[in-house]
Motif scaffolding. Structure first.
Motif, PDB file in Angstrom:
ATOM      1  N   GLY A  55      61.793 -36.579 -33.340  1.00  0.00           N
ATOM      2  CA  GLY A  55      60.489 -36.085 -32.919  1.00  0.00           C
ATOM      3  C   GLY A  55      59.350 -36.506 -33.835  1.00  0.00           C
ATOM      4  O   GLY A  55      58.501 -35.688 -34.171  1.00  0.00           O
ATOM      5  N   GLN A  56      59.310 -37.761 -34.216  1.00  0.00           N
ATOM      6  CA  GLN A  56      58.251 -38.256 -35.092  1.00  0.00           C
ATOM      7  C   GLN A  56      57.210 -39.026 -34.288  1.00  0.00           C
ATOM      8  O   GLN A  56      57.501 -39.567 -33.229  1.00  0.00           O
ATOM      9  N   THR A  57      56.009 -39.103 -34.839  1.00  0.00           N
ATOM     10  CA  THR A  57      54.952 -39.865 -34.181  1.00  0.00           C
ATOM     11  C   THR A  57      55.195 -41.359 -34.395  1.00  0.00           C
ATOM     12  O   THR A  57      55.893 -41.764 -35.324  1.00  0.00           O
ATOM     13  N   VAL A  58      54.582 -42.147 -33.528  1.00  0.00           N
ATOM     14  CA  VAL A  58      54.652 -43.606 -33.680  1.00  0.00           C
ATOM     15  C   VAL A  58      54.120 -43.995 -35.054  1.00  0.00           C
ATOM     16  O   VAL A  58      54.703 -44.828 -35.747  1.00  0.00           O
ATOM     17  N   GLY A  59      53.029 -43.369 -35.472  1.00  0.00           N
ATOM     18  CA  GLY A  59      52.441 -43.670 -36.777  1.00  0.00           C
ATOM     19  C   GLY A  59      53.387 -43.393 -37.925  1.00  0.00           C
ATOM     20  O   GLY A  59      53.464 -44.176 -38.882  1.00  0.00           O
ATOM     21  N   GLU A  80      63.023 -47.097 -24.964  1.00  0.00           N
ATOM     22  CA  GLU A  80      62.862 -46.097 -23.916  1.00  0.00           C
ATOM     23  C   GLU A  80      63.473 -46.605 -22.612  1.00  0.00           C
ATOM     24  O   GLU A  80      64.184 -45.869 -21.919  1.00  0.00           O
ATOM     25  N   THR A  81      63.233 -47.870 -22.274  1.00  0.00           N
ATOM     26  CA  THR A  81      63.807 -48.470 -21.069  1.00  0.00           C
ATOM     27  C   THR A  81      65.333 -48.447 -21.128  1.00  0.00           C
ATOM     28  O   THR A  81      65.997 -48.261 -20.104  1.00  0.00           O
ATOM     29  N   SER A  82      65.885 -48.584 -22.334  1.00  0.00           N
ATOM     30  CA  SER A  82      67.340 -48.544 -22.522  1.00  0.00           C
ATOM     31  C   SER A  82      67.893 -47.130 -22.465  1.00  0.00           C
ATOM     32  O   SER A  82      69.106 -46.934 -22.540  1.00  0.00           O
ATOM     33  N   GLY A  83      67.020 -46.135 -22.395  1.00  0.00           N
ATOM     34  CA  GLY A  83      67.469 -44.749 -22.302  1.00  0.00           C
ATOM     35  C   GLY A  83      67.828 -44.116 -23.636  1.00  0.00           C
ATOM     36  O   GLY A  83      68.485 -43.074 -23.667  1.00  0.00           O
ATOM     37  N   LEU A  84      67.371 -44.710 -24.739  1.00  0.00           N
ATOM     38  CA  LEU A  84      67.747 -44.202 -26.057  1.00  0.00           C
ATOM     39  C   LEU A  84      66.716 -43.257 -26.661  1.00  0.00           C
ATOM     40  O   LEU A  84      67.036 -42.496 -27.581  1.00  0.00           O
ATOM     41  N   LEU A  85      65.487 -43.298 -26.168  1.00  0.00           N
ATOM     42  CA  LEU A  85      64.456 -42.381 -26.660  1.00  0.00           C
ATOM     43  C   LEU A  85      63.426 -42.122 -25.576  1.00  0.00           C
ATOM     44  O   LEU A  85      63.398 -42.781 -24.538  1.00  0.00           O
ATOM     45  N   ARG A  86      62.600 -41.106 -25.848  1.00  0.00           N
ATOM     46  CA  ARG A  86      61.498 -40.747 -24.961  1.00  0.00           C
ATOM     47  C   ARG A  86      60.196 -40.809 -25.747  1.00  0.00           C
ATOM     48  O   ARG A  86      60.145 -40.395 -26.900  1.00  0.00           O
ATOM     49  N   ARG A  87      59.147 -41.293 -25.090  1.00  0.00           N
ATOM     50  CA  ARG A  87      57.809 -41.308 -25.679  1.00  0.00           C
ATOM     51  C   ARG A  87      56.955 -40.310 -24.900  1.00  0.00           C
ATOM     52  O   ARG A  87      56.846 -40.417 -23.683  1.00  0.00           O
ATOM     53  N   THR A  88      56.366 -39.351 -25.603  1.00  0.00           N
ATOM     54  CA  THR A  88      55.501 -38.374 -24.943  1.00  0.00           C
ATOM     55  C   THR A  88      54.247 -38.168 -25.791  1.00  0.00           C
ATOM     56  O   THR A  88      54.276 -38.346 -27.010  1.00  0.00           O
ATOM     57  N   ARG A  89      53.164 -37.781 -25.138  1.00  0.00           N
ATOM     58  CA  ARG A  89      51.925 -37.467 -25.841  1.00  0.00           C
ATOM     59  C   ARG A  89      52.089 -36.138 -26.576  1.00  0.00           C
ATOM     60  O   ARG A  89      52.692 -35.197 -26.063  1.00  0.00           O
ATOM     61  N   SER A  90      51.556 -36.080 -27.773  1.00  0.00           N
ATOM     62  CA  SER A  90      51.581 -34.852 -28.554  1.00  0.00           C
ATOM     63  C   SER A  90      50.732 -33.793 -27.850  1.00  0.00           C
ATOM     64  O   SER A  90      49.653 -34.101 -27.342  1.00  0.00           O
ATOM     65  N   GLU A  94      46.369 -35.534 -28.335  1.00  0.00           N
ATOM     66  CA  GLU A  94      46.713 -36.466 -27.255  1.00  0.00           C
ATOM     67  C   GLU A  94      46.686 -37.928 -27.680  1.00  0.00           C
ATOM     68  O   GLU A  94      47.239 -38.781 -26.995  1.00  0.00           O
ATOM     69  N   ARG A  95      46.054 -38.239 -28.808  1.00  0.00           N
ATOM     70  CA  ARG A  95      46.027 -39.625 -29.279  1.00  0.00           C
ATOM     71  C   ARG A  95      47.355 -40.033 -29.899  1.00  0.00           C
ATOM     72  O   ARG A  95      47.613 -41.215 -30.087  1.00  0.00           O
TER      73      ARG A  95
END
Length: 155
Positions: A55-59, A80-90, A94-95
């Motif tokens: 659950g870490q930010t991209v930064g 994400e396409t491989s199904g190994l992680l999810r990307r969601t907005r905080s 929201e940035r």
């Protein structure tokens, strides 16, 4: 100063080259295991960071890898396409995009443990010798960054 005194030492005598090519050698030793897992080495590094703290930010991930966020984004999209992680907005900002492992990504952690065995076998070093070398290289890296700035080693 003469021209000869200003010439760089031969490449094989330069520390930067030894460290660079050692990194490539390690990646080649890991490649058969990573191929079985369906991962590239940079993807493994990202997953490894998340296995340590999900659950870490991209930064935060980019900082841990000493990369720019823009460099990391395409790699995260592939994971994400491989199904190994999810990307969601905080929800608090929201940035920021928060990266979290899926069950499938979490399950790879136990399978990736054999990378250490691959490095031990390929290096012919003992765990104690590799740990000492790792500490020396980290100290060198941290000393250089303390002088040039631009990166703080993750805690």
């Amino acid at each position: 100063m003469s021209e000869e005194q200003n010439n760089p030492p031969p490449l094989h005598d330069q520390l930067c080259y030894a460290i660079y090519t050692a990194g490539i050698a390690i990646q080649r030793a890991y490649k058969p295991v990573l191929d079985e897992l369906g991962l590239t080495y940079p993807q493994y590094l990202v997953l490894n960071i998340l296995w340590g703290k999900d659950g870490q930010t991209v930064g935060a991930i980019a900082n841990a890898l000493a990369l720019e966020s823009s460099t990391l984004t395409p790699l995260l999209k592939r994971l994400e396409t491989s199904g190994l992680l999810r990307r969601t907005r905080s929800t608090s900002n929201e940035r920021q995009v928060v990266i979290a492992l899926t069950d499938q990504g979490r399950a790879l952690e136990h399978k990736a443990g054999c990378l250490s065995e691959a490095l031990l076998a390929a290096s012919t070093q003992t765990p104690k010798e590799l740990a000492a070398l790792n500490q020396d290289v980290r100290q060198l890296r941290d000393a250089i960054y303390s002088q040039i700035g631009g990166w703080n080693a993750p805690a």
